[in-house]
Design a protein around this motif. Sequence first.
Motif, PDB file in Angstrom:
ATOM      1  N   LEU A 137       0.826  -1.209   0.000  1.00 20.99           N
ATOM      2  CA  LEU A 137       0.000   0.000   0.000  1.00 20.99           C
ATOM      3  C   LEU A 137       0.865   1.266   0.000  1.00 20.99           C
ATOM      4  O   LEU A 137       0.599   2.218  -0.748  1.00 20.99           O
ATOM      5  CB  LEU A 137      -0.922  -0.010   1.215  1.00 20.99           C
ATOM      6  N   ILE A 138       1.914   1.286   0.811  1.00 19.49           N
ATOM      7  CA  ILE A 138       2.774   2.478   0.892  1.00 19.49           C
ATOM      8  C   ILE A 138       3.547   2.681  -0.396  1.00 19.49           C
ATOM      9  O   ILE A 138       3.606   3.793  -0.940  1.00 19.49           O
ATOM     10  CB  ILE A 138       3.738   2.348   2.093  1.00 19.49           C
ATOM     11  N   VAL A 139       4.157   1.613  -0.898  1.00 20.26           N
ATOM     12  CA  VAL A 139       4.934   1.734  -2.135  1.00 20.26           C
ATOM     13  C   VAL A 139       4.015   2.076  -3.309  1.00 20.26           C
ATOM     14  O   VAL A 139       4.373   2.883  -4.180  1.00 20.26           O
ATOM     15  CB  VAL A 139       5.715   0.435  -2.421  1.00 20.26           C
ATOM     16  N   GLY A 140       2.809   1.506  -3.336  1.00 21.31           N
ATOM     17  CA  GLY A 140       1.861   1.846  -4.389  1.00 21.31           C
ATOM     18  C   GLY A 140       1.494   3.318  -4.377  1.00 21.31           C
ATOM     19  O   GLY A 140       1.418   3.966  -5.428  1.00 21.31           O
ATOM     20  N   SER A 141       1.291   3.879  -3.184  1.00 19.21           N
ATOM     21  CA  SER A 141       0.956   5.309  -3.065  1.00 19.21           C
ATOM     22  C   SER A 141       2.128   6.181  -3.498  1.00 19.21           C
ATOM     23  O   SER A 141       1.957   7.163  -4.241  1.00 19.21           O
ATOM     24  CB  SER A 141       0.571   5.630  -1.619  1.00 19.21           C
ATOM     25  N   ALA A 142       3.333   5.837  -3.046  1.00 20.90           N
ATOM     26  CA  ALA A 142       4.516   6.611  -3.430  1.00 20.90           C
ATOM     27  C   ALA A 142       4.741   6.542  -4.933  1.00 20.90           C
ATOM     28  O   ALA A 142       5.137   7.536  -5.568  1.00 20.90           O
ATOM     29  CB  ALA A 142       5.747   6.088  -2.690  1.00 20.90           C
ATOM     30  N   THR A 143       4.459   5.393  -5.535  1.00 23.99           N
ATOM     31  CA  THR A 143       4.662   5.226  -6.975  1.00 23.99           C
ATOM     32  C   THR A 143       3.704   6.098  -7.774  1.00 23.99           C
ATOM     33  O   THR A 143       4.091   6.687  -8.795  1.00 23.99           O
ATOM     34  CB  THR A 143       4.472   3.748  -7.365  1.00 23.99           C
ATOM     35  N   VAL A 144       2.448   6.202  -7.329  1.00 20.42           N
ATOM     36  CA  VAL A 144       1.485   7.052  -8.033  1.00 20.42           C
ATOM     37  C   VAL A 144       1.964   8.507  -8.035  1.00 20.42           C
ATOM     38  O   VAL A 144       1.955   9.188  -9.071  1.00 20.42           O
ATOM     39  CB  VAL A 144       0.095   6.950  -7.385  1.00 20.42           C
ATOM     40  N   LEU A 145       2.399   8.994  -6.889  1.00 20.77           N
ATOM     41  CA  LEU A 145       2.881  10.378  -6.805  1.00 20.77           C
ATOM     42  C   LEU A 145       4.142  10.563  -7.648  1.00 20.77           C
ATOM     43  O   LEU A 145       4.299  11.589  -8.330  1.00 20.77           O
ATOM     44  CB  LEU A 145       3.161  10.732  -5.346  1.00 20.77           C
ATOM     45  N   HIS A 146       5.025   9.589  -7.598  1.00 16.59           N
ATOM     46  CA  HIS A 146       6.273   9.693  -8.355  1.00 16.59           C
ATOM     47  C   HIS A 146       6.014   9.719  -9.860  1.00 16.59           C
ATOM     48  O   HIS A 146       6.555  10.566 -10.584  1.00 16.59           O
ATOM     49  CB  HIS A 146       7.185   8.520  -7.998  1.00 16.59           C
ATOM     50  N   LEU A 147       5.172   8.809 -10.330  1.00 19.57           N
ATOM     51  CA  LEU A 147       4.914   8.733 -11.769  1.00 19.57           C
ATOM     52  C   LEU A 147       4.145   9.941 -12.283  1.00 19.57           C
ATOM     53  O   LEU A 147       4.242  10.276 -13.463  1.00 19.57           O
ATOM     54  CB  LEU A 147       4.154   7.449 -12.094  1.00 19.57           C
ATOM     55  N   ALA A 148       3.382  10.591 -11.408  1.00 19.76           N
ATOM     56  CA  ALA A 148       2.683  11.804 -11.824  1.00 19.76           C
ATOM     57  C   ALA A 148       3.673  12.851 -12.323  1.00 19.76           C
ATOM     58  O   ALA A 148       3.398  13.611 -13.256  1.00 19.76           O
ATOM     59  CB  ALA A 148       1.866  12.371 -10.660  1.00 19.76           C
ATOM     60  N   VAL A 149       4.848  12.873 -11.707  1.00 17.72           N
ATOM     61  CA  VAL A 149       5.907  13.794 -12.142  1.00 17.72           C
ATOM     62  C   VAL A 149       6.771  13.147 -13.215  1.00 17.72           C
ATOM     63  O   VAL A 149       7.107  13.763 -14.227  1.00 17.72           O
ATOM     64  CB  VAL A 149       6.783  14.212 -10.944  1.00 17.72           C
ATOM     65  N   ALA A 150       7.137  11.884 -13.014  1.00 17.52           N
ATOM     66  CA  ALA A 150       8.161  11.251 -13.845  1.00 17.52           C
ATOM     67  C   ALA A 150       7.778  11.185 -15.314  1.00 17.52           C
ATOM     68  O   ALA A 150       8.651  11.270 -16.184  1.00 17.52           O
ATOM     69  CB  ALA A 150       8.456   9.850 -13.324  1.00 17.52           C
ATOM     70  N   ILE A 151       6.498  11.047 -15.618  1.00 18.93           N
ATOM     71  CA  ILE A 151       6.077  10.991 -17.015  1.00 18.93           C
ATOM     72  C   ILE A 151       5.807  12.394 -17.551  1.00 18.93           C
ATOM     73  O   ILE A 151       6.214  12.742 -18.657  1.00 18.93           O
ATOM     74  CB  ILE A 151       4.832  10.096 -17.165  1.00 18.93           C
ATOM     75  N   ALA A 152       5.150  13.227 -16.732  1.00 16.28           N
ATOM     76  CA  ALA A 152       4.784  14.566 -17.198  1.00 16.28           C
ATOM     77  C   ALA A 152       5.985  15.490 -17.351  1.00 16.28           C
ATOM     78  O   ALA A 152       5.918  16.490 -18.073  1.00 16.28           O
ATOM     79  CB  ALA A 152       3.776  15.195 -16.231  1.00 16.28           C
ATOM     80  N   VAL A 153       7.110  15.167 -16.714  1.00 22.07           N
ATOM     81  CA  VAL A 153       8.245  16.081 -16.703  1.00 22.07           C
ATOM     82  C   VAL A 153       9.087  15.989 -17.977  1.00 22.07           C
ATOM     83  O   VAL A 153       9.869  16.909 -18.271  1.00 22.07           O
ATOM     84  CB  VAL A 153       9.121  15.811 -15.456  1.00 22.07           C
ATOM     85  N   VAL A 154       8.947  14.924 -18.759  1.00 24.67           N
ATOM     86  CA  VAL A 154       9.810  14.747 -19.928  1.00 24.67           C
ATOM     87  C   VAL A 154       9.733  15.928 -20.901  1.00 24.67           C
ATOM     88  O   VAL A 154      10.777  16.384 -21.394  1.00 24.67           O
ATOM     89  CB  VAL A 154       9.493  13.415 -20.644  1.00 24.67           C
ATOM     90  N   PRO A 155       8.537  16.481 -21.214  1.00 17.71           N
ATOM     91  CA  PRO A 155       8.513  17.630 -22.125  1.00 17.71           C
ATOM     92  C   PRO A 155       9.233  18.864 -21.587  1.00 17.71           C
ATOM     93  O   PRO A 155       9.515  19.794 -22.350  1.00 17.71           O
ATOM     94  CB  PRO A 155       7.005  17.913 -22.279  1.00 17.71           C
ATOM     95  N   GLU A 156       9.522  18.898 -20.276  1.00 15.28           N
ATOM     96  CA  GLU A 156      10.269  20.023 -19.710  1.00 15.28           C
ATOM     97  C   GLU A 156      11.777  19.821 -19.807  1.00 15.28           C
ATOM     98  O   GLU A 156      12.543  20.745 -19.540  1.00 15.28           O
ATOM     99  CB  GLU A 156       9.879  20.221 -18.239  1.00 15.28           C
ATOM    100  N   LEU A 157      12.195  18.630 -20.196  1.00 14.96           N
ATOM    101  CA  LEU A 157      13.622  18.316 -20.217  1.00 14.96           C
ATOM    102  C   LEU A 157      14.231  18.312 -21.605  1.00 14.96           C
ATOM    103  O   LEU A 157      15.451  18.386 -21.737  1.00 14.96           O
ATOM    104  CB  LEU A 157      13.857  16.942 -19.559  1.00 14.96           C
TER     105      LEU A 157
END
Length: 444
Positions: A137-157
């Motif tokens: 449950l904890i890792v799943g929650s952290a992963t959702v928050l992480h991927l929200a940035v990790a995928i959306a950030v590519v156009p900024e790089l």
Amino acid sequence: MPDFDELIPAKPGPDKADEAVTGRPPISFSLRAHPSFAAYLTGEAASLLGTSAHAVALPALAVLVLHANPGQIATLAVLSQAPAFVLALPAGAYVDQHPKRPVLIGSDLVAAAAVAAIPLTALGGMLSFPVLYAVALIVGSATVLHLAVAIAVVPELVPAPLLHEANSRVGSAFSLADTLGAYAGAGVVAALGAVHAFWLDALSYALSAWCATRIRLEHRARPAQERERLGSAMWTGLVFVAHTPVVRPLVPSLSLTGVGATLIEVYRAYYLLTVLDAGALGLGIVTGVCGIGGVIGALKAPRLAGRFGPGPVMLAAFGLYPVLGVPLLLARPGPGWLAVLALTGAVQMAAATCAGTTQRSVRQQLTPAKLQGRAQQTSTWLVSGTRPFASAGAGVLAGAFSVPTAMWTGTAILCLPPLLLLVSRVGRLTAMPLAVVSPIQEAA
């Protein structure tokens, strides 16, 4: 909203396409020229390497050490996937309006601490299914928050003309890390036991957090006085996806793919370990070879999309995916069948990464910088948010009938997405849509 046809340009050559999007001469892709992207890629690949080791070690630990039954396996899957349904939309609204780098760092550190709890509780003789449930449950929650940035950030790089190539690099690096992680996990499990593989996972999250500190972003968070309320921001993302002609037909296709794949994946490792008697080493080998296919599919995606068009490439990839999963359900114990499963799994994963890289690039090209997080997380919510329900459904089907019944049901559902794409207008997408203004241009 513009008509679908207005979003499909004529097929110019690569040089003219770059100039049409940016007004500047074409840019060659180089990790050295984009150090923040290189740091991002290294960190995310390191994180996935540990996660892949985790994916081999967790079922081995649950089945071989704690003697899990099908219901417990399904519960683990539900708890790891449930955060996507609850947190995906709020996460997208948050990261579009707040600094992104702290989310990357913080989510990695939380995940590292959570997975380290497994070997620590094992040392104290307190390892049990409640511990695994809490970690999931904890890792799943952290992963959702992480991927929200990790995928959306590519156009900024990277600049807009390099977006598909950048996503190709991301997909191939992730697949390579997936392969190496699976082999590393299998090796650690075989040599030291399943518990010790989680130290590798914790270390990978810590390395990912350090790499995130090296990222520099051009697009700044919105000032506090300009931020939308959370509910309003979430609604904006939903409306954007629903009214974007190219993106809208992909969503039900991706959602059905998520449901079908989950019905299979919940019991894939369990099936290999029990019915096919593959052992942890066999599981690691099959998983690793599949990852190699993912590398090839991601690397080939830009060239295939350039030659045949994004629409036909996605249609073919979605069509191949269920067909290549059938051998798993027909297999019998033995090294010959494991070789067949490794080969078909590699081609299946190549199709998956090719389709994933292409659809993500199409969506990112059409999404304004201020909506990247919400567009991504709306898709995540509609796709990953269905997975806990699919996992629960897999448990019900396995309990009422059998594990193969749940997996055959998933295979049947996977036949629907290519049919939806075939009757939609996505198949007419013969070139990458024209990009909106990129975050890099916006900052300039």
